[in-house]
Every structure is written in C-alpha cells, then in structure tokens.
Motif scaffolding. Structure first.
Motif, PDB file in Angstrom:
ATOM      1  N   UNK A  54      21.955  -1.198  -4.731  1.00 31.69           N
ATOM      2  CA  UNK A  54      20.822  -0.523  -3.487  1.00 31.69           C
ATOM      3  C   UNK A  54      21.815  -0.548  -2.267  1.00 31.69           C
ATOM      4  N   UNK A  55      21.431   1.024  -1.729  1.00 31.11           N
ATOM      5  CA  UNK A  55      21.307   1.699  -0.607  1.00 31.11           C
ATOM      6  C   UNK A  55      20.741   1.566   0.319  1.00 31.11           C
ATOM      7  N   UNK A  56      20.898   1.640   1.476  1.00 30.33           N
ATOM      8  CA  UNK A  56      19.640   1.661   2.757  1.00 30.33           C
ATOM      9  C   UNK A  56      20.050   2.815   2.891  1.00 30.33           C
ATOM     10  N   UNK A  57      20.969   3.731   3.056  1.00 35.07           N
ATOM     11  CA  UNK A  57      21.301   5.082   3.754  1.00 35.07           C
ATOM     12  C   UNK A  57      21.716   5.901   2.542  1.00 35.07           C
ATOM     13  N   UNK A  58      20.776   5.760   1.296  1.00 37.76           N
ATOM     14  CA  UNK A  58      20.109   6.418   0.177  1.00 37.76           C
ATOM     15  C   UNK A  58      18.906   6.272   0.496  1.00 37.76           C
ATOM     16  N   UNK A  59      18.157   7.216  -0.218  1.00 37.20           N
ATOM     17  CA  UNK A  59      16.395   7.246  -0.513  1.00 37.20           C
ATOM     18  C   UNK A  59      16.393   6.948  -1.801  1.00 37.20           C
ATOM     19  N   UNK A  60      15.860   5.960  -1.885  1.00 31.63           N
ATOM     20  CA  UNK A  60      15.556   4.668  -2.921  1.00 31.63           C
ATOM     21  C   UNK A  60      13.765   4.506  -2.217  1.00 31.63           C
ATOM     22  N   UNK A  61      13.277   3.387  -3.121  1.00 25.48           N
ATOM     23  CA  UNK A  61      11.842   2.643  -2.734  1.00 25.48           C
ATOM     24  C   UNK A  61      11.747   2.080  -4.098  1.00 25.48           C
ATOM     25  N   UNK A  62      11.123   0.649  -3.783  1.00 22.65           N
ATOM     26  CA  UNK A  62      10.224  -0.403  -4.180  1.00 22.65           C
ATOM     27  C   UNK A  62       8.970   0.388  -4.585  1.00 22.65           C
ATOM     28  N   UNK A  63       8.359  -0.351  -5.959  1.00 20.13           N
ATOM     29  CA  UNK A  63       7.340   0.143  -6.599  1.00 20.13           C
ATOM     30  C   UNK A  63       7.082  -1.188  -7.031  1.00 20.13           C
ATOM     31  N   UNK A  64       5.434  -2.329  -7.069  1.00 18.86           N
ATOM     32  CA  UNK A  64       4.913  -2.909  -8.063  1.00 18.86           C
ATOM     33  C   UNK A  64       4.673  -2.732  -9.155  1.00 18.86           C
ATOM     34  N   UNK A  65       4.708  -1.428  -9.860  1.00 22.44           N
ATOM     35  CA  UNK A  65       4.467  -1.754 -11.172  1.00 22.44           C
ATOM     36  C   UNK A  65       5.091   0.126 -11.848  1.00 22.44           C
ATOM     37  N   UNK A  66       5.450   0.878 -11.298  1.00 22.63           N
ATOM     38  CA  UNK A  66       6.014   2.596 -11.748  1.00 22.63           C
ATOM     39  C   UNK A  66       7.302   1.869 -12.689  1.00 22.63           C
ATOM     40  N   UNK A  80      13.025   8.863  -5.094  1.00 18.73           N
ATOM     41  CA  UNK A  80      13.601   7.554  -6.468  1.00 18.73           C
ATOM     42  C   UNK A  80      13.327   6.428  -6.500  1.00 18.73           C
ATOM     43  N   UNK A  81      12.482   5.511  -7.290  1.00 19.12           N
ATOM     44  CA  UNK A  81      11.622   4.216  -7.420  1.00 19.12           C
ATOM     45  C   UNK A  81      13.171   3.746  -8.218  1.00 19.12           C
ATOM     46  N   UNK A  82      13.387   2.606  -8.409  1.00 17.87           N
ATOM     47  CA  UNK A  82      14.676   1.535  -9.372  1.00 17.87           C
ATOM     48  C   UNK A  82      14.151   0.513  -7.930  1.00 17.87           C
ATOM     49  N   UNK A  83      13.297  -0.422  -7.629  1.00 18.26           N
ATOM     50  CA  UNK A  83      13.510  -1.234  -7.590  1.00 18.26           C
ATOM     51  C   UNK A  83      11.665  -2.067  -7.640  1.00 18.26           C
ATOM     52  N   UNK A  86      11.329   2.480 -14.121  1.00 17.34           N
ATOM     53  CA  UNK A  86      12.267   2.431 -13.094  1.00 17.34           C
ATOM     54  C   UNK A  86      13.322   3.049 -13.984  1.00 17.34           C
ATOM     55  N   UNK A  87      13.672   3.842 -13.813  1.00 16.22           N
ATOM     56  CA  UNK A  87      13.800   5.434 -11.904  1.00 16.22           C
ATOM     57  C   UNK A  87      12.544   6.217 -13.195  1.00 16.22           C
ATOM     58  N   UNK A  88      11.683   6.827 -11.728  1.00 18.58           N
ATOM     59  CA  UNK A  88      11.246   6.971 -11.574  1.00 18.58           C
ATOM     60  C   UNK A  88      11.221   8.056  -9.847  1.00 18.58           C
ATOM     61  N   UNK A  89      10.945   9.405  -9.828  1.00 20.01           N
ATOM     62  CA  UNK A  89      10.761   9.917  -8.813  1.00 20.01           C
ATOM     63  C   UNK A  89       8.911  10.379  -8.338  1.00 20.01           C
ATOM     64  N   UNK A  90       8.843  10.004  -7.386  1.00 23.56           N
ATOM     65  CA  UNK A  90       7.542  10.002  -6.277  1.00 23.56           C
ATOM     66  C   UNK A  90       7.933  10.987  -5.142  1.00 23.56           C
ATOM     67  N   UNK A  91       6.897  11.261  -4.183  1.00 28.90           N
ATOM     68  CA  UNK A  91       6.461  12.249  -3.562  1.00 28.90           C
ATOM     69  C   UNK A  91       5.143  11.654  -2.618  1.00 28.90           C
ATOM     70  N   UNK A  92       6.635  11.000  -1.347  1.00 28.82           N
ATOM     71  CA  UNK A  92       6.068  10.108  -0.689  1.00 28.82           C
ATOM     72  C   UNK A  92       5.669  11.253   0.860  1.00 28.82           C
ATOM     73  N   UNK A  93       4.187  10.923   1.039  1.00 25.01           N
ATOM     74  CA  UNK A  93       3.920  11.871   2.697  1.00 25.01           C
ATOM     75  C   UNK A  93       3.647  10.832   2.915  1.00 25.01           C
ATOM     76  N   UNK A  94       3.940  11.196   4.785  1.00 27.76           N
ATOM     77  CA  UNK A  94       3.550  10.115   5.343  1.00 27.76           C
ATOM     78  C   UNK A  94       2.216  11.268   5.806  1.00 27.76           C
TER      79      UNK A  94
END
Length: 337
Positions: A103-115, A135-138, A117-125
C-alpha cells in the motif's frame, strides 16, 4: 654513514606509500558500503520493507465476517453504488494489502469490501463533480456507513482530504477490470510456473543408408534437374494480427461530471417485502428522526425501504446510524440519493 642515510630515506618512502595504500583501500571500502546501502534501500523500496514482492495476486476471496456482519466478495462487472467515502494513509503506508500489494498512500488506490482485486472503478465526488479512476487492491472499509476507503492521494484528487469523508458514486469499469484481472492471473501463473525437468539424453545409434531398387511393376521417378526450384504460392501474403489488450492504467487524471442535484444522505434501516414489517420498523425508529417508507420494485416485486432523513451532513448520519444499530438493526447503512 652514506649507506645508513640512503636506507632511512627508502624506509620513509615505503612507509608513506603504505599509508597511502591503506587510505585508498579504506576509501574504496567506504564507497562500496555507501553503494550497498543505497542499493539495499532501493531494493526495499521496490519490494516493501519486509522484502515481499510488490506485485499482488488476483483475488476475489471467500465470504468473511467483520463485527457481526457478513460480506460476500464476488465478480460484479455491473456494480454501481452511492454512499460515503473515507480515506486511509500513514497507519497503513507500505504495509501489505489484501491481495499482497504494498500500500502506497501517495498512489491512487482504494479498499472495497466485495469487488475483485485488482479492479478499476470510477469514483465521483457528488459534492463537486470531481472524478478519477481508482484501482481496488484492498479490503475495507469496515467502519459503519462507508462504501469505499480511498488512499490519501485519491482523497486529495477528489477534494475531500481535509473533510475526511464525501458522498460519492462508485462505478466499476468492466472492460478495464477484465483486463486487470487477466493480467494479474497471467503474472500469478508466471510466478508459480517451474521449469520442466529436462529428459535424459537419448542413446546414440549409428545409422546407415543404401539405395534400394523400386518394387516390381513400379516406375522410378526421374530426379529433378539442377535448375528445379520450389516457388512460393502466388497471391497476397496474409498478415496474422495478434490483438493485444491495453492494460488500464491509473493516471490520477481528474475529470468533471455534471451534478444534476445535490446529494441527500439517509440512514436506511432495511428493506422489507411486506409493508406491515416496514411499518413496524418505522414505528420503532421515528423517535430518532424523520422516518419514512419508500417503495421500489426489484424484478417486478415491491420492496419497502425504511429510511431516516435526509440528514444535514455525514456526522449527523454517523450518529443516527449508531443509534439505529443499537436499536437492533445491525445491517443498517448510510445511503446517498
């Protein structure tokens, strides 16, 4: 006297040469030590502080339980959801993720409960319209009322690092996620593949040849002339094209999506197939806040959702959610419309 003076001068020169030689050796050893230190640090940075390879594995995983709630990981290439995002960073920096990456907190990644790993998601604020590929990796988040836990860098790009949370829309990118899964599986196979054992050399035997006459009744063909040549078939050469999939990359590029309406935050106690059951739950929870029943149809069957809200902000939703859970609804969740 002259001979003694000459001997002393030679001894002095030998001593000075010896001192210079020792100094050069020490300097070389110092440089080598510095080089090794830098090389070791670079190797650790690439592989992680514990020496583990940074390349993770493809993983979906088995159902698991956290704080009394069961989660069921699965491949879901039509996944879309809205909810509250949070972020994590220093406490987990350079530690292993659920699929073995670092895990690199300075890279773009995320944790998800069920998807997967790895997967790619689009996150919109949903407050600002800022959107990025992640990138989902956790696995996570496991705090109530959150649907995704982003790295610090992802939170910075989406504009909610300071606030800590934000209402978001999470949508899987199906083709890109399939590519990531295929690539990860190929790397997994390559990493576990072993070279086959070479067979023993075959025994050598002597071979002789002799010219035999043709069988009775058969005619022997005349040998080709010296000018005989085999020409390639006429026509256009066919090119064999190999399709190579382009592996999706997370580049940190921020785009903007139009927000049709400002998001509203609710706490949902549950969905019920019978209106009577939903009505009973509403009667229990109405003292906590504005509670209502809304109907949706799933596969032409009605479901009755019991929700409290809309609520002013995430902090208010967290407090209401905690009270709903205490009231006997452990699977209650924070939702965004």
């Amino acid at each position: 006297m002259g001979l003694r003076k000459h001997t002393t001068s030679c001894g002095d020169r030998m001593w000075r040469n010896l001192v210079v030689l020792v100094f050069i050796l020490l300097l070389g050893a110092c440089s080598e030590t510095t080089f090794l230190a830098h090389a070791t640090k670079e190797l650790q940075d690439r592989m992680g502080s514990n020496g583990a390879k940074a390349q993770g594995i493809y993983k979906v995983g088995n159902p698991y339980e956290i704080n009394g709630i069961w989660y069921y990981p699965k491949v879901e290439y039509d996944y879309v959801d809205k909810g509250i995002a949070s972020w994590y960073g220093p406490k987990f920096h350079k530690r292993k993720t659920a699929n073995g990456e670092i895990f690199d907190m300075n890279a773009v990644s995320a944790a998800h409960r069920t998807l997967p790993m790895p997967s790619l998601v689009r996150v919109t604020n949903l407050n600002s319209g800022r959107a990025i590929n992640v990138r989902i990796n956790d696995r996570g988040p496991f705090a109530h009322g959150r649907i995704i836990d982003l790295s610090r860098r992802a939170a910075q790009l989406l504009g909610f690092e300071v606030a800590g949370t934000a209402p978001v829309r999470v949508e899987i990118l199906p083709e890109e996620s399939r590519q990531l899964a295929l690539r990860a599986k190929e790397l997994n196979f390559a990493g576990h593949r072993t070279e086959p054992k070479k067979p023993d050399s075959a025994p050598t035997v002597s071979v002789t040849s002799s010219k035999l006459p043709p069988p009775d009744g058969a005619k022997a063909a005349k040998p080709p002339s010296k000018d005989f040549k085999v020409l390639p078939a006429a026509g256009r050469r066919e090119k064999v094209a190999r399709s190579q999939s382009v592996i999706a990359q997370v580049d940190g590029k921020v785009t903007y999506r139009r927000i049709e309406k400002m998001p509203q935050i609710f706490v949902q106690a549950g969905s019920f197939s019978q209106f009577q059951n939903a009505h009973k739950v509403r009667a229990v929870l109405k003292q906590l806040g504005p509670t209502k029943i809304t109907q949706i149809d799933i596969d032409k069957r009605p479901l009755f959702r019991v929700r409290i809200g809309p609520l002013d902000n995430v902090d208010a939703a967290d407090q209401i959610l905690a009270n709903v859970i205490k009231a006997g609804f452990p699977e209650a969740e924070t939702v965004v419309d």
